[in-house]
Write a protein that holds these residues in place. Structure first.
Motif, PDB file in Angstrom:
ATOM      1  N   ARG A   1       0.512  -1.540  -0.285  1.00 25.33           N
ATOM      2  CA  ARG A   1       0.010   0.068   0.109  1.00 25.33           C
ATOM      3  C   ARG A   1       1.056   1.492  -0.467  1.00 25.33           C
ATOM      4  O   ARG A   1       1.811   1.231   0.611  1.00 25.33           O
TER       5      ARG A   1
ATOM      6  N   SER B   1      -2.226   1.024  -4.329  1.00 23.80           N
ATOM      7  CA  SER B   1      -1.523   0.844  -4.081  1.00 23.80           C
ATOM      8  C   SER B   1      -0.992  -0.510  -4.883  1.00 23.80           C
ATOM      9  O   SER B   1      -1.764  -0.459  -6.251  1.00 23.80           O
TER      10      SER B   1
ATOM     11  N   SER C   1      -5.200   4.110   1.302  1.00 26.79           N
ATOM     12  CA  SER C   1      -4.605   2.160   0.266  1.00 26.79           C
ATOM     13  C   SER C   1      -4.399   1.351   1.001  1.00 26.79           C
ATOM     14  O   SER C   1      -3.582   0.105   0.066  1.00 26.79           O
TER      15      SER C   1
END
Length: 739
Positions: free
Chosen positions: A4, A65, A116
C-alpha cells in the motif's frame, strides 16, 4: 500479499500513472538470463544476487497501492468524475502483458474515497477500505469484490474502528485490520463473509503494530514494536483467528521500516526497508539479510512493492515520484562467476539520504569499472549520533578507512590536520568535465586546508546573524569582545531568542576555534584570559531555551527591543526577505563573531565528499564525486556550487512567479507574505555567498562537545572558570594531538 501507498491526501490526485510495458519478449528474456552488476569472487560455489531492470511506461492515470497475485501484479486506479471517483482494478501479467481494467461496481452512487489499504486473497478476491459518505457523516467500510469486479460485500465497520491502518487477508479469505483502540494496538477480525468476529491486542509493552502480512503457509503474521525499558525490540507473531489472539513471539526477527510482510518460499517471510531485504525462517526461527538495495543499484526509498516467485527470485517495483518514472526489477541468485565484477568503493557516512542514494544508483548503473557501496554508521535502532561518529572516526583512523567520506558530520579541521584527505586539485586539473573556474574562488579557498583542496560541496545554504544597524554599524563582521561588549551594554535584552548556554557556546566558538587551537602545531590556548572571559559570558545564559505560549514571537520581541540579534538560515534567494522585514529594513547582516573581526557568515555544505589518502581506488572515488558535481542543477532547494548553475538560479529568482511569492508565514502576533525577490535582495545574498566560510555546527564537533561538557562544572558552581578551562585545555590537547 499486498502493498500500500501511504496516500493521506483525500480528494487529491497522486502524481502516479497506469503501468504499461511495451516489450513482453524483453521481460521474458530477463526471466531466463542474468547480467550482474555486483562485485563478487569468481567462485562458482558462491552465489550472489544480480539485478535486471525494465522500465514501466506510464500514462495519465493513477494508482494508490499494489499487490501481486499469481503471475500478475495489480493496483487500484481511479478517475475523478465530478465530486466522486470511479475505481477499477488494473494489472499486468508477467506472462501475458497488460490486463483489461476491471471496474469496481457498487450498487449505489454514494460518494466513496478508497484508502491505500488494499489486499487480494488466493482466489483473486479484492479487499479494500473505503470512507463512504452517509447521511449522518462519513462511515468506514470494509469491501470485497470478486475477480470480475462484482461486489461481494460492503460492511460498515465504523462501530469497530474509524482509523484502520493495515489490512491483510489469509488464505481462507478472513480479514485482519490493524489500528488502535484506547491508545493500544488492536487487530479487528472479520470472517470470509465480512462478519465481525472480534478483536485482539498484542501483548507488548508500550507497543505499536508496524507491519502485517500473509506468509507462504497462508496464515497472517503481525510485527509489533515495543519498549520494555531496555530499548526497542520487534516481535513477530502469528495471528490465531479462531482463538482471537496472537501466538508466541518469534525470536530475533529483523524488521524493516516497511509496513508489509512479504510471503517467501516455504517457511520464509520477508520484510524490507529503504536499506535492505530481510528473510525470516519461521521453522528455524532465524533471520538473515538477503541483500542491500544499493548493492543491486536500487534506491530502497523508492521500492513500492516486493514479490517472491516460486523459484526464489525477487520482483520489485521501483518508483521515483520526483521524476515520475517507474522501473520493474528482477533479482536472481547466480554463481558469482556469471556476475560482472567491479571494484568496490566504500563511502562512509553517518546516515544516507535519498539524494545520496539516487546519486549512487545513477553512478553504479552507468559505470562499468566501479561500484559505490554506502556504509552507514548510525544504528537505526538507537539513533545515537555520538556513538556513530565515534565508530566512524575509529574506522577513519584505522586500516578500515572508507574510500570516500561524507563530511557532513565530521570535524574537517581535525581530520585534515592528520593528512587523511587526498588533494582534489590534481583530479580537477585532469578532469574532462570540470575545472576550477566552474566554482567560486572563495568556495575552493574555504575548503583548501594545508594546501590541499579537501572537498567541493555540490550545494550549500547559509546561516548568519542580523542586528539593528544603529547598534552594530553598517558593515559586517565583529569580534567576540565586541559582541560581549554589545550584550553588556543592553542587559535588559536577550542576545538571541530562546537560546541555551550550549547553543550560545556553539555559535560563539564556530568561527573562533582557531583563536584557541593551532591545528598545525597542536598548541591549545584554552587557559587564556580570552577563553575564561568567554566562559563567564556564556554562564549568564539559561541552561535550556526558554519559551512559552504567552511569550511574544521572535519578530515582535526584536521589534520591541526584548531581543537583540536574529540568527537566520538562507537557502534560497527569497530567504533574506523576512529578516530584513523584521528589522524594518534597518538591519545589518553583522554575522557571527570571528577571531579577526571578518564577516562570520556560515556556509552549510550539502553533498560534501572527500577522497581519503588510504583509498586504493582514488580515481574511482573521484569519478563518483565528479559525477555529482557535474550533474547538479539550479532547481535544488539550496544554492548550487557551480557558478553557471548559481547564476541561472539568481536570474530565475527575479522572474515573476518563479519563487514562493505569495506564500505567507504566520505566528500568533506576526505574519509575513513573500514577494518575488528584488535584484537588490539577490545581490545581497550573492554578497553573503562570496564571504561565507564553512564551520562545523553539528553535535559531532568534538571540541565544542568537550567544552560544553566540562563547562557544566562551572555553570553549576562546582568549579571555578580557570579550573574548568584547565580541564578543557587538557582534553582538547589530547584530542588535537592524538594519532
Amino acid at each position: 500479499m499486498k502493498n500500500r501507498f501511504k496516500n493521506r491526501f483525500k480528494g487529491k490526485r497522486p502524481l502516479t500513472g497506469q503501468l504499461r510495458i511495451g516489450l513482453l519478449a524483453l521481460f521474458m528474456l530477463l526471466l531466463t538470463t542474468s547480467c550482474g552488476r555486483n562485485p563478487g569472487a569468481a567462485d562458482s560455489n558462491v552465489q550472489v544476487w544480480v539485478p535486471e531492470f525494465l522500465p514501466l511506461e506510464m500514462e495519465a492515470d493513477t494508482y494508490s497501492s499494489m499487490t501481486f497475485w499469481g503471475d500478475a501484479f495489480f493496483y487500484l486506479s481511479y478517475q475523478r468524475q465530478g465530486e466522486t471517483f470511479l475505481y477499477r482494478l488494473s494489472g499486468y501479467s508477467l506472462t501475458g502483458g497488460p490486463l483489461p481494467d476491471i471496474p469496481l461496481s457498487w450498487p449505489d452512487d454514494r460518494d466513496r474515497f478508497v484508502t491505500s489499504q488494499f489486499a487480494m486473497d488466493p482466489d483473486g478476491g479484492v479487499y479494500l477500505i473505503a470512507y463512504v459518505t452517509e447521511k449522518t457523516g462519513s462511515g468506514t467500510h470494509l469491501c470485497k469484490f470478486g475477480p470480475d469486479g462484482s461486489l461481494v460485500y460492503d460492511v460498515d465497520i465504523s462501530k469497530e474502528t474509524d482509523s484502520p491502518e493495515l489490512l491483510a487477508v489469509d488464505s481462507q479469505g478472513r480479514v485482519y485490520i490493524s489500528g488502535k483502540a484506547s491508545d493500544s494496538p488492536c487487530i479487528w477480525l472479520y470472517t470470509p463473509e465480512g462478519a465481525y468476529r472480534g478483536n485482539l491486542s498484542p501483548d507488548i509493552p508500550n507497543g505499536s503494530i508496524n507491519a502485517m502480512g500473509r506468509a507462504g503457509n497462508g496464515a497472517v503474521y503481525v510485527c509489533c514494536r515495543g519498549n520494555s525499558g531496555s530499548g526497542e525490540a520487534y516481535v513477530l507473531s502469528e495471528i490465531d483467528f479462531d482463538k482471537g489472539k496472537a501466538g508466541e513471539p518469534y525470536p530475533d526477527f529483523q524488521k524493516g521500516d516497511n509496513s508489509i510482510l512479504v510471503p517467501g518460499v516455504g517457511n520464509r517471510i520477508l520484510s524490507y526497508d529503504k536499506t535492505s531485504v530481510y528473510a525470516y525462517d519461521l521453522a528455524a526461527q532465524t533471520s538473515e539479510v538477503l541483500f542491500d538495495w544499493l548493492d543491486q543499484d536500487i534506491n530502497g526509498s523508492y521500492v513500492t512493492a516486493v514479490h517472491v516467485s516460486e523459484d526464489g527470485s525477487i520482483l520489485a517495483v521501483v518508483r521515483d515520484f520526483a521524476k515520475e518514472n517507474c522501473t520493474f526489477a528482477l533479482l536472481k541468485k547466480v554463481d558469482s562467476a556469471q556476475a560482472v565484477r567491479k571494484e568496490t568503493i566504500v563511502l562512509g557516512t553517518l546516515y544516507s539520504n535519498s539524494t545520496l542514494r539516487n546519486a549512487t544508483v545513477a553512478f553504479n548503473r552507468g559505470n562499468d569499472t566501479y561500484h559505490v557501496k554506502i556504509k552507514e554508521y548510525l544504528d537505526p535502532q538507537t539513533h545515537d549520533q555520538a556513538e556513530a561518529a565515534n565508530r566512524m572516526r575509529a574506522d577513519i583512523l584505522s586500516d578500515n578507512c572508507p574510500d570516500i567520506l561524507d563530511l557532513a558530520d565530521l570535524d574537517l579541521n581535525a581530520l585534515a590536520s592528520k593528512g587523511l584527505f587526498a588533494d582534489l586539485n590534481t583530479f580537477l586539473e585532469n578532469s574532462s568535465l570540470l575545472d576550477r573556474g566552474d566554482f567560486p574562488d572563495n568556495l575552493l579557498d574555504a575548503y583548501t586546508i594545508g594546501g590541499k583542496l579537501i572537498t567541493i560541496p555540490s550545494c550549500f545554504s547559509l546561516k548568519t546573524v542580523f542586528g539593528w544597524r544603529a547598534d552594530v554599524g553598517e558593515t559586517s563582521g565583529w569580534t567576540l569582545e565586541e559582541l560581549m561588549e554589545y550584550a553588556n551594554a543592553h542587559p535588559e535584552a536577550d542576545l538571541f531568542d530562546n537560546t541555551s548556554r550550549n547553543e550560545i557556546m556553539q555559535y560563539l566558538m564556530s568561527y573562533n576555534q582557531d583563536a584557541f587551537i593551532d591545528w598545525s602545531s597542536g598548541e591549545c590556548r584554552f587557559e587564556s584570559d580570552a577563553f575564561i572571559r568567554l566562559l563567564e559570558f556564556v554562564s549568564r545564559f539559561p541552561e535550556a531555551a526558554q519559551s512559552g505560549s504567552e511569550q511574544a514571537s521572535t519578530p515582535v520581541r526584536i521589534q520591541n527591543g526584548e531581543v537583540l540579534l536574529l540568527m537566520e538560515s538562507i537557502s534560497e534567494f527569497n530567504s533574506i526577505q523576512m529578516p530584513l522585514e523584521i528589522y524594518g529594513n534597518e538591519s545589518t547582516c553583522i554575522g557571527f563573531p570571528s577571531a579577526d573581526g571578518s564577516a562570520g557568515c556560515m556556509l552549510i555544505p550539502y553533498g560534501a565528499y572527500a577522497v581519503t589518502v588510504k583509498s586504493d581506488h582514488k580515481q574511482g572515488a573521484w569519478a563518483f564525486i565528479e559525477s555529482i558535481l557535474a550533474s547538479q542543477e539550479s532547481g535544488s532547494s539550496f544554492f548550487p556550487s557551480r557558478k553557471s548553475a548559481l547564476a541561472k538560479k539568481a536570474a530565475d529568482a527575479v522572474m515573476p512567479d518563479s519563487s514562493d511569492a505569495g506564500m505567507a508565514v504566520f505566528d500568533s502576533d506576526w505574519e509575513y507574505t513573500y514577494h518575488t525577490p528584488t535584484r537588490e535582495e539577490v545581490d545581497l545574498t550573492l554578497a553573503l555567498i562570496e564571504t561565507a566560510k564553512p564551520v562545523s555546527l553539528t553535535d559531532a564537533n568534538e571540541v565544542i562537545s568537550i567544552i560544553n561538557e566540562e563547562a557544566q562544572g562551572y555553570y553549576q558552581g562546582q568549579k571555578t572558570a580557570p579550573e574548568v578551562a584547565k580541564i578543557i585545555q587538557s582534553r582538547v590537547w589530547i584530542y588535537v594531538n592524538e594519532d
